[in-house]
Every structure is written in structure tokens, then in C-alpha cells.
Design an enzyme around this catalytic site. Structure first.
Site, PDB file in Angstrom:
ATOM      1  N   TYR A  16       0.930  -1.142  -0.095  1.00 21.64           N
ATOM      2  CA  TYR A  16       0.076   0.076   0.135  1.00 21.64           C
ATOM      3  C   TYR A  16       0.906   1.362  -0.144  1.00 21.64           C
ATOM      4  O   TYR A  16       1.805   1.293   0.681  1.00 21.64           O
ATOM      5  CB  TYR A  16      -0.937  -0.042   1.291  1.00 21.64           C
ATOM      6  N   SER A  53     -13.629  -3.892  -0.437  1.00 17.40           N
ATOM      7  CA  SER A  53     -14.592  -3.040  -1.284  1.00 17.40           C
ATOM      8  C   SER A  53     -15.978  -3.296  -0.934  1.00 17.40           C
ATOM      9  O   SER A  53     -16.740  -3.449  -2.011  1.00 17.40           O
ATOM     10  CB  SER A  53     -14.494  -3.557  -2.841  1.00 17.40           C
ATOM     11  N   PRO A  54     -16.535  -2.912   0.301  1.00 15.41           N
ATOM     12  CA  PRO A  54     -17.853  -3.410   0.660  1.00 15.41           C
ATOM     13  C   PRO A  54     -18.874  -2.418   0.018  1.00 15.41           C
ATOM     14  O   PRO A  54     -19.936  -2.720   0.031  1.00 15.41           O
ATOM     15  CB  PRO A  54     -17.903  -3.081   2.055  1.00 15.41           C
ATOM     16  N   GLY A 102     -16.866  -0.022  -4.780  1.00 20.97           N
ATOM     17  CA  GLY A 102     -15.863   1.026  -5.418  1.00 20.97           C
ATOM     18  C   GLY A 102     -16.631   2.356  -5.435  1.00 20.97           C
ATOM     19  O   GLY A 102     -16.428   3.292  -6.118  1.00 20.97           O
ATOM     20  N   GLY A 149     -22.389   3.642  -2.140  1.00 23.78           N
ATOM     21  CA  GLY A 149     -22.276   5.095  -1.203  1.00 23.78           C
ATOM     22  C   GLY A 149     -23.083   5.902  -1.464  1.00 23.78           C
ATOM     23  O   GLY A 149     -22.905   7.092  -1.140  1.00 23.78           O
ATOM     24  N   GLY A 150     -24.248   5.984  -2.220  1.00 22.29           N
ATOM     25  CA  GLY A 150     -25.106   7.170  -2.556  1.00 22.29           C
ATOM     26  C   GLY A 150     -24.636   7.878  -3.824  1.00 22.29           C
ATOM     27  O   GLY A 150     -24.503   9.045  -3.683  1.00 22.29           O
TER      28      GLY A 150
END
Length: 325
Positions: free
Chosen positions: A53, A211-212, A215, A219-220
């Protein structure tokens, strides 16, 4: 915050796992440290990272940020269950990647140095290595555990048969084997329900979905675009592909008066073998908003869960019943 066992282990972890992939590339070190401090204030004790990362080959940017946070003291390391990963390239040379005993040994020592700690709570294989036999992998992990450098071992992106093969090899060696599997899992991506989740449930692995929010699609996204938020070309492409379902989903969230991101996380918390999804906040405000998901998971009734299944049909349950009898 609620806590649960990490798979079949005796370790207690929060139902939300703080993902750190944004630390460095998207979030400054100062803000990353503030997010981790706030996570502790909210009761989140489970942090996930990886040696790769930071998007700079071989530098371990994100692990270094976490290590400097641990170095501040104040019980930060003691309160944290830290999970990191090994497999992906950390250099150009051929033995700086995958799961050979050599790379596992070198990668673990490098992660420990960057994290400024003498042990890793959960050491995860970032991907299956088809070139290295599990006997070699487990021998390397056994040595690390004997040395006190790791406590538990997990996998990521494994198929169901990989999990079975890994566990049976570990059992033959008298080793504890895997305690977790980190999988790509959300309302839009439910393939793991066929084989991976049943395998994890049977072997006692806790599932950590990555990635719940699909992407950002869960998420709205429509609300954000309506408010003038720009979207990447990839996001636009994916939205058009899934627009009918996303429209129904956001309408359902409005109907029950909940934020789409929290509904997506709460749904995951109700699924088989799931320990906790990985949240990847870029700001403290985003982190604060996710805690509601833990409460919401207890409030979603059978009717709400059935409606979500209608909007985002899964594969039909576990294999082989999903496609045969």
C-alpha cells in the site's frame, strides 16, 4: 462498537475493520494519524494494511505511516489488532514477490520494521500463489510464529478449494492454518456465496469483505452526482451498467431513512461467516458516518433483507444447489 471472535480464534475484533489503503496516496500522514486516533475513540481496534500500500514500489508507504503512529505510544499498538499482507511485488527482482519461504521471511521482517512493532497479529497472504506448495508456505509461517513474529495467518482472494487445500495441508502438519479470508464481497459482487463463504463457515474462518461499497456505487453515488460531485470515467461506466439496481437501492435507503453506505455495510454484517467489512475512510467525517452500520445491522428485518436480495440477486445460495440440485 460491537466485537466478535476473529474466525475460530479467541481474538476479539471490532465489527468494522479500518482499511488504510488511502493512507499516503489519498490521505496525508497527519490526517491518517487523526483517523486512527478517532477509530480508537469509536472502539475500532482492527486495522488492515499491506506491504504494497502506498503506490510506490518497495517503499511500504502506508505501513510506515502506521508505524510512526504506533511510535507515538499511548497504548496505540497495544489496543490495535494489526493485519498486513504478503505476496504482491515489493521490487523488480523475481524473489521479491509471491509466497516462497524466502520472500515470506524477508517480507515479514520488512513489515515489522516499517510498522515499528515486534509482532503482527494477522499475517495475510494477499493472493494465492500457484507456484509454491502449501507445505513450503506453512513451514515458513510456522517458523515466523515460533519466532513470535506473527500470531495468526489469513488469506485473501482465495477460492473455496484453495481454502480447503490450505486447511487440509495445515491439519496434516498439526498447524492451526487460516483463521480469516479477505474477499471481494458486496451487494453487487456476491460470487463468494457459492463456494468461499461455505468453505469459511465449515473451516471456521472469519470473512473480511473488501470493497464493501462496490467502489463507491453503493455509497449514494446518484445523490452525490445530483449535488454536483464529479465521477471518474470508470465510475460513470459502472453506474450505467448497474443504474436500474442503484436507483432502486437508493430509493429503498430513502424509504427506510438510512444512508446507502451504512445499509451496504449492515447487510454484509448479516451474512454468513462475516467478521467485519473493511471501511476505507479518507476523512474523519467519513469514518464517523460508518459507525451507524453496526447498529443498523441489528435493525434490518427479514423484509428489508429480502428487498435487498430482490434489488441485487445473489448467485442463488451455496454451490451446488445454486446451479444444480
Amino acid at each position: 462498537m460491537e466485537y466478535t471472535q476473529l474466525g475460530r480464534s479467541g481474538l476479539k475484533v471490532s465489527r468494522l475493520c479500518l482499511g488504510t489503503m488511502n493512507f499516503g496516496p489519498e490521505t496525508s500522514e497527519e490526517d491518517s494519524h487523526a483517523i486512527m486516533d478517532r477509530a480508537h475513540e469509536l472502539g475500532i481496534n482492527f486495522f488492515d494494511t499491506a506491504d504494497v500500500y502506498g503506490r510506490k514500489l518497495g517503499e511500504g508507504v502506508t505501513e510506515n505511516i502506521i508505524g510512526r503512529w504506533f511510535a507515538k505510544g499511548g497504548g496505540r499498538r497495544e489496543r490495535t489488532v494489526i493485519a498486513t499482507k504478503v505476496h504482491n511485488p515489493m521490487g523488480e527482482w523475481p524473489n521479491m514477490r509471491k509466497l516462497s519461504a524466502l520472500h515470506i521471511r524477508r517480507a515479514c521482517d520488512a513489515s515489522l520494521k516499517r510498522l515499528q512493532t515486534d509482532y503482527i497479529d494477522l499475517y495475510q497472504m494477499h493472493h494465492i500463489d500457484r507456484d509454491t506448495p502449501f507445505d513450503e508456505i506453512w513451514e515458513a509461517m510456522e517458523v515466523l510464529r515460533t519466532q513470535g513474529k506473527i500470531i495468526y495467518v489469513g488469506s485473501s482472494n482465495f477460492a473455496g478449494w484453495h481454502i480447503a487445500k490450505a486447511q487440509e495441508t495445515a491439519r496434516r502438519r498439526g498447524f492451526n492454518g487460516l483463521v480469516t479470508e479477505q474477499s471481494h464481497y458486496n451487494l453487487l459482487t456476491r460470487t463468494v456465496e457459492l463456494e468461499v463463504l461455505p468453505a469459511c463457515a465449515d473451516y471456521g474462518l472469519g470473512v473480511i469483505p473488501w470493497s464493501p461499497l462496490g467502489g463507491g456505487l453503493l455509497g449514494g453515488v446518484l445523490r452525490k452526482i445530483d449535488k454536483g460531485r464529479s465521477a471518474s470515467p470508470h465510475m460513470v461506466e459502472q453506474l450505467e451498467k448497474h443504474r436500474p439496481a442503484i436507483e432502486q437501492y437508493e430509493a429503498f435507503c430513502d424509504e427506510i431513512g438510512e444512508q446507502p453506505a451504512n445499509v451496504a455495510l449492515a447487510w454484509l454484517l448479516r451474512q454468513q461467516a462475516v467478521t467485519g467489512p473493511i471501511i476505507g475512510p479518507r476523512t474523519i467525517e467519513q469514518l464517523n458516518g460508518t459507525v451507524r452500520a453496526v447498529e443498523l445491522a441489528d435493525e434490518l428485518d427479514d423484509k428489508a433483507l429480502a428487498r435487498l436480495d430482490e434489488i441485487f440477486p445473489g448467485p442463488g445460495g451455496p454451490a451446488p444447489e445454486a446451479y444444480a440440485w
